[in-house]
Design an enzyme around this catalytic site. Structure first.
Site, short mmCIF file in Angstrom:
data_model
loop_
_atom_site.label_atom_id
_atom_site.label_comp_id
_atom_site.label_asym_id
_atom_site.label_seq_id
_atom_site.Cartn_x
_atom_site.Cartn_y
_atom_site.Cartn_z
N PRO A 154 0.80 -1.23 0.00
CG PRO A 154 0.07 -0.93 2.20
CD PRO A 154 0.86 -1.86 1.31
CB CYS A 155 3.11 2.83 -2.48
SG CYS A 155 2.18 2.58 -3.99
CG HIS A 156 -2.94 3.50 -1.08
ND1 HIS A 156 -2.64 2.19 -1.38
CD2 HIS A 156 -3.87 3.45 -0.08
CE1 HIS A 156 -3.38 1.38 -0.62
NE2 HIS A 156 -4.13 2.13 0.18
#
Lengths: 247, 182
Positions: A154-156
């Site tokens: 989850p780089c968001h």
């Protein structure tokens, strides 16, 4: 036995499942904010892309995968085990990934990012510090921009220290949509950032957190202390939360 | 059926490539296995060879793909991979467990290993003792079953020279097999 016959007997069939070590497979699945193309090899999930980013054009996705990875791609009969559950829960840490195309630094960044729970965010500087390269904040951002398996890793959930959501490989709006879908209170994060507040502390527990930390969200307004920086936290006698590790 | 493969590849790479893998995986894997002598590396080298081939085919113009001699081309790719891997491995220090386990096996040469095995395994070990060109010639001609024309293409030499590499390799192999095992 004559030697030519013995040599001929040395032919060996390729191991079972050999074709799957050459091909990747792909599926289309429902994601948190719209459908996703997901590609995977015999080693794990290697590529994720929102269908909207490819204008819902499957051939564009297939071509972009084949160009990026130099690997042929065929439709899968079924999705990798656990994929639907990981998307539903927002926790991708139970899945296996094929990150052979990813360098050591990027891999460390991605492994660390996988630890961020759904509904919480961390600054780029947190990633850099946690992997032992506190000065490499920008490099950590670049590594996240190259994340081949976004949403699952989850780089968001990695944002700017000033509370702004920052950039995203598929455009900043999708990052905002993903965080909203996880109930992250972006309005509050931004408002705190504008006021120069980076941490929240509880005057009953004496612990300070990042504002999106699950423990920070449980602090009642009467006991909530806003902190601008680590100096203020130390001066107030607060210790860093062990869950979100703000210091 | 394999005669039509280059033409089909030149028309639709994605549609025809699975048939290339199916048609040549045994030849490519066998070559990797008998050249390296290490089953654990052979599967990796074989799949890597098909991936290199696939990437190259994506870049080649259709006319070039249509004229490819697929089998010698694929075997050349896998031979290079095995050679490069062997070169890289020789630069790496031998990996030995902390307790010294694996020492004996790591120190003994192919001939000593061959003593411990019978039949097939023994011959497989002896093959890795041949000089590179002879080993390539013997493996491709007699294990893989390549015609001399294709062997010459892989070795980059005239057919007559390819034949003499095979003959010399066989002669040398016979001298290496212990009397009682013949």
């Amino acid at each position: 036995m004559i030697i030519e016959d013995e040599l001929a007997a040395l032919t060996a069939p390729a191991p079972a499942g050999f074709a799957d070590s050459v091909y990747a497979r792909w599926v289309e699945v429902d994601g948190p904010v719209g459908p996703l193309y997901v590609a995977f090899t015999d080693r794990g999930i290697s590529y994720v892309c929102p269908t909207s980013w490819m204008d819902d054009d499957r051939d564009r996705f297939l071509d972009s995968f084949r160009t990026r990875f130099g690997r042929p791609l065929r439709p899968a009969v079924k999705a990798p085990a656990g994929l639907a559950g990981a998307i539903r829960s927002g926790r991708g840490s139970g899945l296996t990934y094929d990150l052979r195309s990813v360098g050591d630094f990027d891999r460390a960044v991605l492994a660390k990012t996988l630890e961020i729970p759904p509904g919480e965010v961390r600054p780029y500087a947190w990633i850099a510090r946690e992997i032992g390269h506190p000065a490499a904040v920008r490099a950590a951002g670049s590594a996240l921009g190259r994340n081949p398996v976004p949403i699952l890793i989850p780089c968001h959930r990695v944002v700017r220290s000033d509370g702004a959501t920052g950039n995203y490989g598929f455009g900043p709006q999708l990052k905002i949509d993903l965080l909203h879908a996880e109930q992250v209170n972006l309005d509050e994060t931004r408002a705190l950032g504008r006021r120069g507040v980076h941490y929240l502390a509880s005057d009953t527990t004496g612990i300070f957190c990042y504002p999106s930390c699950t423990h920070a969200r449980r602090i009642t307004p009467a006991h909530r202390v806003e902190l601008a920086n680590l100096t203020a936290a130390t001066a107030g006698g607060y210790r860093p939360c062990r869950h979100c590790r703000p210091a | 059926m394999t005669d039509e493969l280059p033409l089909r590849l030149s028309r639709d790479l994605e549609e025809a490539f699975p048939d290339v893998v199916a048609a040549y995986q045994q030849a490519v894997f066998t070559t990797a296995l008998r050249m390296s002598g290490r089953p654990e590396d052979a599967a990796d080298a074989a799949s890597e060879a098909f991936l290199r081939a696939y990437s190259a085919l994506r870049d080649y113009p259709p006319e070039r793909i249509g004229q490819l001699q697929l089998r010698p081309w694929l075997l050349t790719i896998v031979l290079n991979l095995v050679r490069n891997e062997a070169r890289a491995a020789s630069r790496r220090p031998a990996q030995v467990g902390l307790d010294g386990a694996g020492h004996a096996e790591a120190r003994e040469g192919p001939e000593e290993q061959a003593q411990r095995h019978d039949g097939q395994a023994r011959l497989g070990c002896l093959l890795t003792e041949l000089p590179d060109t002879q080993r390539t010639a013997v493996v491709l001609r007699h294990v893989v079953g390549l015609p001399y024309a294709e062997l010459a293409a892989v070795l980059g030499c005239p057919e007559g020279t390819a034949k003499s590499h095979v003959a010399r390799g066989l002669r040398r192999l016979r001298t290496m097999i212990p009397e009682e095992a013949r």
